[in-house]
Design a protein around this motif. Structure first.
Motif, PDB file in Angstrom:
ATOM      1  N   UNK A 219    -104.623 -31.917 -65.596  1.00 15.91           N
ATOM      2  CA  UNK A 219    -104.464 -30.813 -64.452  1.00 15.91           C
ATOM      3  C   UNK A 219    -103.968 -29.394 -64.713  1.00 15.91           C
ATOM      4  N   UNK A 220    -103.368 -29.325 -65.803  1.00 15.84           N
ATOM      5  CA  UNK A 220    -102.971 -28.026 -66.196  1.00 15.84           C
ATOM      6  C   UNK A 220    -103.950 -27.127 -67.323  1.00 15.84           C
ATOM      7  N   UNK A 221    -105.031 -27.696 -67.063  1.00 20.99           N
ATOM      8  CA  UNK A 221    -106.057 -27.159 -68.109  1.00 20.99           C
ATOM      9  C   UNK A 221    -106.109 -25.568 -68.096  1.00 20.99           C
ATOM     10  N   UNK A 222    -106.026 -24.729 -66.852  1.00 21.19           N
ATOM     11  CA  UNK A 222    -106.048 -23.394 -66.766  1.00 21.19           C
ATOM     12  C   UNK A 222    -104.980 -22.889 -67.499  1.00 21.19           C
ATOM     13  N   UNK A 223    -103.808 -23.295 -67.116  1.00 19.87           N
ATOM     14  CA  UNK A 223    -102.679 -22.886 -68.146  1.00 19.87           C
ATOM     15  C   UNK A 223    -102.569 -23.214 -69.446  1.00 19.87           C
ATOM     16  N   UNK A 224    -103.136 -24.220 -69.717  1.00 19.58           N
ATOM     17  CA  UNK A 224    -103.418 -24.357 -71.201  1.00 19.58           C
ATOM     18  C   UNK A 224    -104.248 -23.461 -71.931  1.00 19.58           C
ATOM     19  N   UNK A 225    -105.479 -23.183 -71.373  1.00 19.15           N
ATOM     20  CA  UNK A 225    -106.473 -22.251 -71.824  1.00 19.15           C
ATOM     21  C   UNK A 225    -105.664 -20.811 -72.029  1.00 19.15           C
ATOM     22  N   UNK A 226    -105.127 -20.455 -70.743  1.00 18.29           N
ATOM     23  CA  UNK A 226    -104.281 -19.055 -70.598  1.00 18.29           C
ATOM     24  C   UNK A 226    -103.453 -18.841 -71.914  1.00 18.29           C
ATOM     25  N   UNK A 227    -102.570 -19.887 -71.984  1.00 17.99           N
ATOM     26  CA  UNK A 227    -101.564 -19.661 -73.067  1.00 17.99           C
ATOM     27  C   UNK A 227    -101.728 -20.135 -74.340  1.00 17.99           C
ATOM     28  N   UNK A 228    -102.929 -20.451 -74.630  1.00 21.10           N
ATOM     29  CA  UNK A 228    -103.690 -21.121 -75.809  1.00 21.10           C
ATOM     30  C   UNK A 228    -102.627 -22.311 -76.187  1.00 21.10           C
ATOM     31  N   UNK A 229    -102.649 -23.355 -75.601  1.00 20.81           N
ATOM     32  CA  UNK A 229    -101.481 -24.364 -75.575  1.00 20.81           C
ATOM     33  C   UNK A 229    -102.444 -25.514 -76.124  1.00 20.81           C
ATOM     34  N   UNK A 230    -103.728 -25.300 -76.403  1.00 23.21           N
ATOM     35  CA  UNK A 230    -104.568 -26.518 -76.837  1.00 23.21           C
ATOM     36  C   UNK A 230    -103.917 -27.190 -78.046  1.00 23.21           C
ATOM     37  N   UNK A 231    -103.345 -26.616 -79.079  1.00 25.02           N
ATOM     38  CA  UNK A 231    -103.178 -27.041 -80.173  1.00 25.02           C
ATOM     39  C   UNK A 231    -101.496 -27.555 -80.057  1.00 25.02           C
ATOM     40  N   UNK A 232    -100.742 -27.110 -78.939  1.00 25.04           N
ATOM     41  CA  UNK A 232     -99.523 -27.589 -78.765  1.00 25.04           C
ATOM     42  C   UNK A 232     -99.770 -28.986 -77.888  1.00 25.04           C
ATOM     43  N   UNK A 233    -100.560 -28.899 -76.885  1.00 29.35           N
ATOM     44  CA  UNK A 233    -100.890 -30.153 -76.360  1.00 29.35           C
ATOM     45  C   UNK A 233    -101.514 -31.477 -77.212  1.00 29.35           C
ATOM     46  N   UNK A 234    -102.359 -31.038 -78.186  1.00 28.97           N
ATOM     47  CA  UNK A 234    -102.865 -31.832 -79.346  1.00 28.97           C
ATOM     48  C   UNK A 234    -101.723 -32.418 -80.119  1.00 28.97           C
ATOM     49  N   UNK A 235    -100.592 -31.563 -80.343  1.00 29.54           N
ATOM     50  CA  UNK A 235     -99.559 -32.211 -80.980  1.00 29.54           C
ATOM     51  C   UNK A 235     -98.705 -33.139 -80.285  1.00 29.54           C
TER      52      UNK A 235
END
Length: 600
Positions: A219-235
């Motif tokens: 649901x927050x994929x735009x924010x995830x992409x914008x803030x480079x949170x992919x690795x954080x969410x994967x963790x």
């Protein structure tokens, strides 16, 4: 003395009470179909025992009597027995599956209906993934408990009784020897129950954590992409998955800890039976058919006996999910159905707040003895800094929350004394956080009014300046909006939401930053549509962009939960108070010529 975990039936207020409730409240509804299933199970159990018995007869005819005709006859009987077994097994399996599906669907309906009767505050304290877990795993657990019970009684117990009957017929002493494995097996199994309960609860909550991380990430994929949170969410996901995997491995080790002992005990029992049975055939003149029939019955009885022995463990594991479901279903509704209350009867639609105070939590005063009147057919604007309590006023008017002190009346009727449904039916709301449902643009606009015609929908869309961009899509009004309206831009979503409010044609209009997501050109058009919408209707509007409410009939400046100024636009500017400061600040920010270091 060591603390030995109790069996299900030892606690009259715990697991046994829950099982009794599930049986009486949910399974009892389908007792006729269960009766048919039990009858089919009984026939199936009889055929299993019959096959074991017939094997002995065939062996005797082959090795003792040497009668080929009887061998052929008995072989035909065996075919018939297995045909009946196949048909009855199919029958009771399908019936039980249909009952389980019906119970599952009913529990999902109950939970969702219960959630629809909860207040906004109820949901603000929980994550939505928790309810998804309860809706799926919890509802499934109820059917698993009932399936375990029915299969234990109807399939395993009946099969065991029938096979034990064959064993006793062939050799009662050898049968008693086989039963010696039961006491040590039951003693060990009861020690595993308490451990299983804790692991099952951890498994449920861990699964909910995985769903939570997945839901937030998507649901927050735009924010995830914008803030480079992919690795954080994967963790985060990795941590949740690892915890569930570790817990599942523990559960696998604990729940299957009984297998080595039970298999070993079973091996001793079978070996002893073979030894004793062989001795009787060789030394005591017993027929080989008795021996083979007994051994077959013993081997066939081993699996249902093992399942019955593990029933305590399986039930306790499934009961955790059932409790999770019933915790929500049984809790008092925070927004119970109040349709029995009088309906709101409007004449002028005059809205008044009388010394209204509100707290989301104790000692956190959000509104402090607020008083104002929204005159019929006029626009009342609430302005001021964020966090002042403006949106809370609209939430109270919709009875999303109940006032802590004071009262709100519409045409002299306290909204706390009328039904929520009648209040909300006569109120149109557009919030600052636009929410569109899965479906088409037409369906989302139609949500504003039950039975809205296509002409109503198109007219509302035109008034909201949405018709042109809608017709620009290849599918027009049949265009899917995507999850949360992701297929549309922010301004497009806002205009669809305004059209949804327009089609409702309600006498009371509540607007919370209704034009916030629009560009200047669209804002001007929508502002004209809103003026048309608000004509001859009581309107309360929240605005941070003050130029949108300059022509409001009354402007209330809200700060710290209180109204610090009130009046019309020109009057408030002449006073030079808080409203004038806000307006001048916005004017400087909007002007390209304003110096960067201009004082606030």
């Amino acid at each position: 003395m060591a603390d030995i975990p109790r069996k299900i039936t030892d606690d009259p207020t715990g697991a046994w009470a829950l099982i009794r409730r599930l049986v009486t409240e949910q399974a009892a509804t389908y007792w006729r179909r269960y009766l048919i299933a039990f009858a089919l199970m009984a026939v199936s159990a009889g055929t299993t025992a019959g096959a074991a018995y017939m094997l002995g007869e065939v062996i005797n005819q082959a090795y003792v009597d040497k009668d080929i005709n009887r061998i052929a006859l008995y072989s035909g009987v065996v075919v018939l027995i297995f045909l009946v077994k196949g048909v009855t097994t199919y029958g009771h399996t399908v019936i039980l599956s249909q009952i389980s599906n019906a119970i599952l669907a009913n529990n999902q309906r109950r939970l969702f209906a219960k959630l629809m009767n909860e207040s906004i505050g109820f949901f603000s304290e929980r994550h939505s993934s928790e309810f998804l877990a309860r809706l799926t795993a919890g509802a499934n657990s109820v059917t698993q408990v009932l399936s375990l019970l029915i299969n234990a009684v109807g399939r395993d117990l009946l099969s065991l009784i029938a096979l034990v009957g064959v064993m006793l017929m062939q050799d009662p002493y050898m049968a008693l020897f086989g039963f010696l494995i039961a006491p040590p097996a039951m003693l060990m199994l009861r020690k595993l129950v308490k451990r299983i309960k804790g692991l099952a609860r951890n498994q449920f909550t861990g699964t909910a954590d995985i769903m939570e991380t997945m839901q937030e990430s998507l649901q927050g994929i735009r924010t995830v992409k914008a803030f480079n949170l992919e690795h954080t969410m994967q963790e985060r996901m990795e941590a949740s998955i690892t915890a569930v995997e570790r817990n599942a491995n523990k559960m696998a080790r604990v729940s299957n800890r009984s297998s080595p002992l039970m298999e070993t005990l079973g091996g001793f029992a079978i070996a002893g039976s073979l030894l004793y049975g062989g001795y009787r055939v060789v030394a005591m003149g017993a027929t080989p058919g008795q021996f083979f029939s007994f051994v077959t019955a013993f081997l066939l009885a081993y699996e249902p006996a093992k399942r019955l022995a593990r029933l305590n463990i399986e039930l306790n594991s499934s009961l955790i999910g059932a409790r999770m479901l019933l915790e929500i279903v049984d809790s008092p509704a925070s927004e119970p159905n109040d349709d029995a209350k009088p309906a709101l009867l409007l004449s002028d639609a005059r809205v008044e707040l009388h010394d209204v105070s509100f707290r989301y939590r104790p000692n956190e005063l959000v509104l402090n003895r607020m008083n104002f009147v929204a005159e019929p057919g006029k626009v009342t604007a609430l302005v001021g800094p964020s966090g002042g309590g403006k949106s809370t006023v609209l939430a109270l008017l919709l009875r999303l929350y109940e006032v802590s002190e004071g009262d709100i009346t519409i045409d002299g009727q306290s909204i706390g004394q009328i039904s929520r449904r009648s209040l909300r039916q006569q109120t149109a709301y557009v919030g600052q956080d636009v929410y569109l449902f899965r479906g088409t643009i037409q369906e989302n606009i139609a949500f504003g009014k039950v039975g809205a015609t296509e002409a109503d929908i198109v007219s509302a869309a035109k008034a909201a300046c949405a018709h042109d961009f809608i017709m620009g899509f290849p599918l027009g009004y049949a265009t899917p909006v995507g999850e949360h309206g992701a297929q549309l831009s922010g301004g497009q979503r806002q205009r669809v939401a305004i059209a949804r409010a327009l089609v409702k044609n309600a006498p009371v209009i509540l607007l919370d930053e209704a034009t916030a997501a629009l560009d200047s050109e669209s804002e001007k058009s929508v502002q004209e549509a809103i003026e048309h919408l608000c004509r001859d209707r009581t309107t309360i509007v929240i605005a941070h962009r003050l130029h949108t409410i300059m022509h409001a009939d009354a402007i209330l400046v809200v700060e710290g939960g209180e109204i610090v100024e009130r009046g019309r636009h020109d009057d408030l500017l002449r006073r030079g108070g808080r409203y004038a400061s806000f307006f001048k600040l916005q004017h400087r920010e909007a002007s390209p010529l304003a110096p960067l270091d201009a004082p606030a």
